[in-house]
Design an enzyme around this catalytic site. Sequence first.
Site, PDB file in Angstrom:
ATOM      1  N   SER A   1       0.848  -1.199   0.000  1.00 48.90           N
ATOM      2  CA  SER A   1       0.000   0.000   0.000  1.00 48.90           C
ATOM      3  C   SER A   1       0.879   1.242   0.000  1.00 48.90           C
ATOM      4  O   SER A   1       1.995   1.225   0.540  1.00 48.90           O
ATOM      5  CB  SER A   1      -0.879   0.029   1.253  1.00 48.90           C
ATOM      6  N   ASP A   2       0.376   2.318  -0.571  1.00 45.64           N
ATOM      7  CA  ASP A   2       1.022   3.599  -0.316  1.00 45.64           C
ATOM      8  C   ASP A   2       0.841   3.877   1.183  1.00 45.64           C
ATOM      9  O   ASP A   2      -0.034   3.293   1.839  1.00 45.64           O
ATOM     10  CB  ASP A   2       0.407   4.711  -1.167  1.00 45.64           C
ATOM     11  N   TRP A   3       1.683   4.731   1.717  1.00 41.89           N
ATOM     12  CA  TRP A   3       1.702   4.945   3.168  1.00 41.89           C
ATOM     13  C   TRP A   3       0.333   5.415   3.682  1.00 41.89           C
ATOM     14  O   TRP A   3      -0.179   6.440   3.257  1.00 41.89           O
ATOM     15  CB  TRP A   3       2.808   5.931   3.520  1.00 41.89           C
ATOM     16  N   TYR A   4      -0.251   4.645   4.541  1.00 45.68           N
ATOM     17  CA  TYR A   4      -1.600   4.880   5.073  1.00 45.68           C
ATOM     18  C   TYR A   4      -2.671   4.772   3.983  1.00 45.68           C
ATOM     19  O   TYR A   4      -3.763   5.322   4.109  1.00 45.68           O
ATOM     20  CB  TYR A   4      -1.703   6.241   5.775  1.00 45.68           C
ATOM     21  N   GLY A   5      -2.363   4.053   2.917  1.00 44.37           N
ATOM     22  CA  GLY A   5      -3.294   3.953   1.790  1.00 44.37           C
ATOM     23  C   GLY A   5      -4.221   2.753   1.860  1.00 44.37           C
ATOM     24  O   GLY A   5      -4.968   2.488   0.928  1.00 44.37           O
TER      25      GLY A   5
END
Length: 798
Positions: free
Chosen positions: A288-292
């Site tokens: 995932s993208d960071w916090y995505g």
Amino acid sequence: MLKLKALYVVLLGAVSLVDSTTVQNITSDTYFYGQSPPVYPSPVGKGTGDWASAYAKAAAMVSKMTLEEKSNLTFGIPSETNGCSGNIPPIARLGFPGLCWQNAGNGVAATDFVNSYPSGLHVGASWNKALAYQRALAMGGEFRTKGVNVALGPVVAPLGRIAEGGRNWEGFSNDPYLCGSLVFETVRGIQERGVITSTKHFIGYEQETNRIPSTNLAGMSVNSVSSNIDDKTMHELYLWPFQDAVHAGSGTIMCSYNRINNSAGCGNSKTLNGLLKTELGFNGFVVSDWYGQYAGVATTLAGLDMTMPNEGFWGSSLVASINNGSVPISRLDDMVTRIIAAWYKMGQDKGYPAPGAGIPVDILKPHMAVNARESASKEVLLDGAIEGHVLVKNIKNALPLKSPKLLSLFGYDTKAPDQNNPPSGLTPWAFGFESANILEALPGFLGTPLTVQLSQIAINGTIISGGGSGANSPAYINAPFDALQERAYRDNSTVLWDFVNVNATAAVDGASDACLVFVNAFSSEGFDRVGIHDDYSDALVNNIADQCSNTIVIIHNAGVRLVDQFIDHPNVTAVIFAHLPGQDSGRALVSILYGDSSPSGKLPYSVPMNESAYNSLLSPSLPTPPFNLFPQSDFTEGMYIDYRAFDAKNITPRYEFGFGLSYTTFFYSNLQIDCIACVGTRSIAEYPAGAILEGGMEDLWDVLVKVTATVENSGSADGAEVSQLYLGIPGAPVRQLRGYSKEAIPPGKRVTVEFDLTRRDLSVWDTTRQSWKLQSGTYTVYVGGSSRNLPLTKTLKI
Ligand SMILES: *[C@@H]1O[C@H](CO)[C@@H](O)[C@H](O)[C@H]1NC(C)=O
Ligand SMILES: *[C@@H]1O[C@H](CO)[C@@H](O)[C@H](O)[C@H]1NC(C)=O
Ligand SMILES: *[C@@H]1O[C@H](CO)[C@@H](O)[C@H](O)[C@H]1NC(C)=O
Ligand SMILES: *[C@@H]1O[C@H](CO)[C@@H](O)[C@H](O)[C@H]1NC(C)=O
Ligand SMILES: *[C@@H]1O[C@H](CO)[C@@H](O)[C@H](O)[C@H]1NC(C)=O
Ligand SMILES: *[C@@H]1O[C@H](CO)[C@@H](O)[C@H](O)[C@H]1NC(C)=O
Ligand SMILES: *[C@@H]1O[C@H](CO)[C@@H](O)[C@H](O)[C@H]1NC(C)=O
Ligand SMILES: *[C@@H]1O[C@H](CO)[C@@H](O)[C@H](O)[C@H]1NC(C)=O
Ligand SMILES: CC(=O)N[C@H]1CO[C@H](CO)[C@@H](O)[C@@H]1O
């Protein structure tokens, strides 16, 4: 990905995460451009091709893991021993040391003893595959020495659909072929040094505005923007460069913040299970993208394999979902096998530096110096910086300079940034954000920083990179001012400057041989640009031009930048788009200005006459009723972005895609086509039928047509030419880039350039058959020096 973690937590904490199904509350399906179809179950990685032994070793290790050990490999943890952007914990008893993740695609970020390479856009402007590969090898070596297991890049989304897109500069070009060919070299080069690449952001991530869920001024939850993309456009435009990245073996693909057809990038079964893992036969893992990660079980089943930078919706919940049967253990085994296989595939099990060994927790505290810079990179850095400069105007023999006795310098972009040591301790991060204050821009993500005029430019100094997580860390900054001063020393010449006065009060010494004006067009992660020109910089140029008959304009531009307000000024004799050259910016420019090298860059985008040429593709769409809470971005233009749109609508650009001047001239002749697939030559099947290897069916890469042409340096200076091949496919845009070759050619000499057209290059996406289709019909082949200077043409029949 953004480093302002705290800010994210605050934003996300205030948000109740809305699943796409809730959308139907405020509208019916008919309102939507598209809904992502379900594709389940998540394909189990096959370990095709040269992944086979890595998969076998991974399976053996995974078979020894407990449920909790497996789960622990799927999410990030904070580290007390390194400052990496993300960490996966070790499993000591099995000899797995863990993984350090670090930004970014254009060099190791946020640390010391590393180099700042030219940014993606600059590499795009260089049109040089061999150099892109050398740059990747050099960067890869630095990531490795620093103990970085996964480099957070390269970037191919945004592709550059929207001219103002805040992160367009991180990637190479808004043309999928150019972008795809360069990401291929980049993935190959970085991974050859044993570093896993994380090609990002999958997919349709074309604007910063509303890129993540937020709250509006009324305190209501606003979902991330939905990129609504039809199947054909997806394949022929946005998926194309990812296909090249997978074909090159990218070990991980990062899913994006935005939604696609109203289903989140990291929870979209059609894009992850369908496009990436089935159609492209991806062997690696999805992070995932960071916090995505916006949901738990749904993302697990949709094909997400790792969440970052913390446990997100997994951790104990993932274990619980296995235990209660909502996620089969086979899915977790697949997730973990893909992760461990990527680690084995790059050879990180043997002799790799410890995760984060060269990335200190706090750069401001005493720490061991881990020098990652290699002497062999010096040449790559300088050549890379030189080749991405694009000369677009050069009249009255302004350039190259002819032993000038006096140069006058103007503009805020001439010198290194004023403030070189901000509180974060690291130059690049802060100067990335220097003028456009991201803290002002973030809340609401409406893409309208408060200081509209100045936010478009970095007022405090020259830019060598854009801002945000893609900004990298220079070992030094050789600004134009530094290099020009040094040259004056060498030449016994004079430089005068005025960086303070910006208008008619700026004094121009009447004996100046030339006046150089430096401006920039800044851009950063976190917000989109608010325009593609700014009146402040344009006035600066005009004010100098009014007083100086030989005014040379240098623009460090992180994206498309208009020149309409000064280009016709008779005293503006030369204009260079200098892009984002990395730390050797100044000496690269001086090399070109003084004719030590001939400019050889070409635009990796079109420059329109003015804003109106873009229609809707200028300002990123803002949420409008009835979708205030569920912003929609309909990609209704389909394939028709940049030159495809200009060609289709017969809009004359100021400078076309692929354009760039040299100090010499080139003559094209002798176009030859060897058409293996042509009527009367050999009967070729309409559809590919090969096994699915990395990047899709293997016969998509079969070369079906070979084209050659002769290019002669018909001028009197040394130079390098980017020969370009465009193809007119029946029923497709007028012409599309399908080949290019950059050759250094001495004056009077000729070279033969070759272009291989693969089945994929010649095909269109057949939405009914769900396959690439090689149509019967007449194709036009164009070869020349830009998308609108194509002296050689021939047709062929398939
Ligand atoms: C999005 O919707 C369009 C229109 O229905 C469809 O062609 C396309 O395949 C969908 N793509 C995804 C990823 O859901
Ligand atoms: C899994 O991770 C958690 C949280 O980081 C940690 O407390 C636990 O000890 C780990 N378990 C194993 C088996 O490594
Ligand atoms: C199983 O556990 C997951 C994670 O705690 C939870 O989200 C899900 O609702 C549970 N499903 C059932 C059927 O209990
Ligand atoms: C940039 O310049 C502005 C205006 O002069 C100043 O307020 C600001 O502090 C500077 N920022 C940095 C990072 O130097
Ligand atoms: C500059 O001056 C020095 C000393 O006078 C001389 O040796 C050198 O040749 C000069 N260089 C040029 C380029 O004129
Ligand atoms: C231009 O110069 C005048 C003085 O002649 C000054 O008052 C004005 O602020 C200047 N404009 C800018 C944009 O600096
Ligand atoms: C060009 O520069 C000269 C000074 O060298 C100036 O006299 C002239 O007015 C300028 N031309 C224009 C159109 O501003
Ligand atoms: C913008 O450029 C187009 C050509 O690309 C031209 O037709 C139009 O008149 C221009 N508009 C303005 C406002 O200059
Ligand atoms: C019919 C219905 O329930 N509408 C609600 C959908 O959600 C919006 C935003 O939360 C509400 O304002 C509507 O009342």
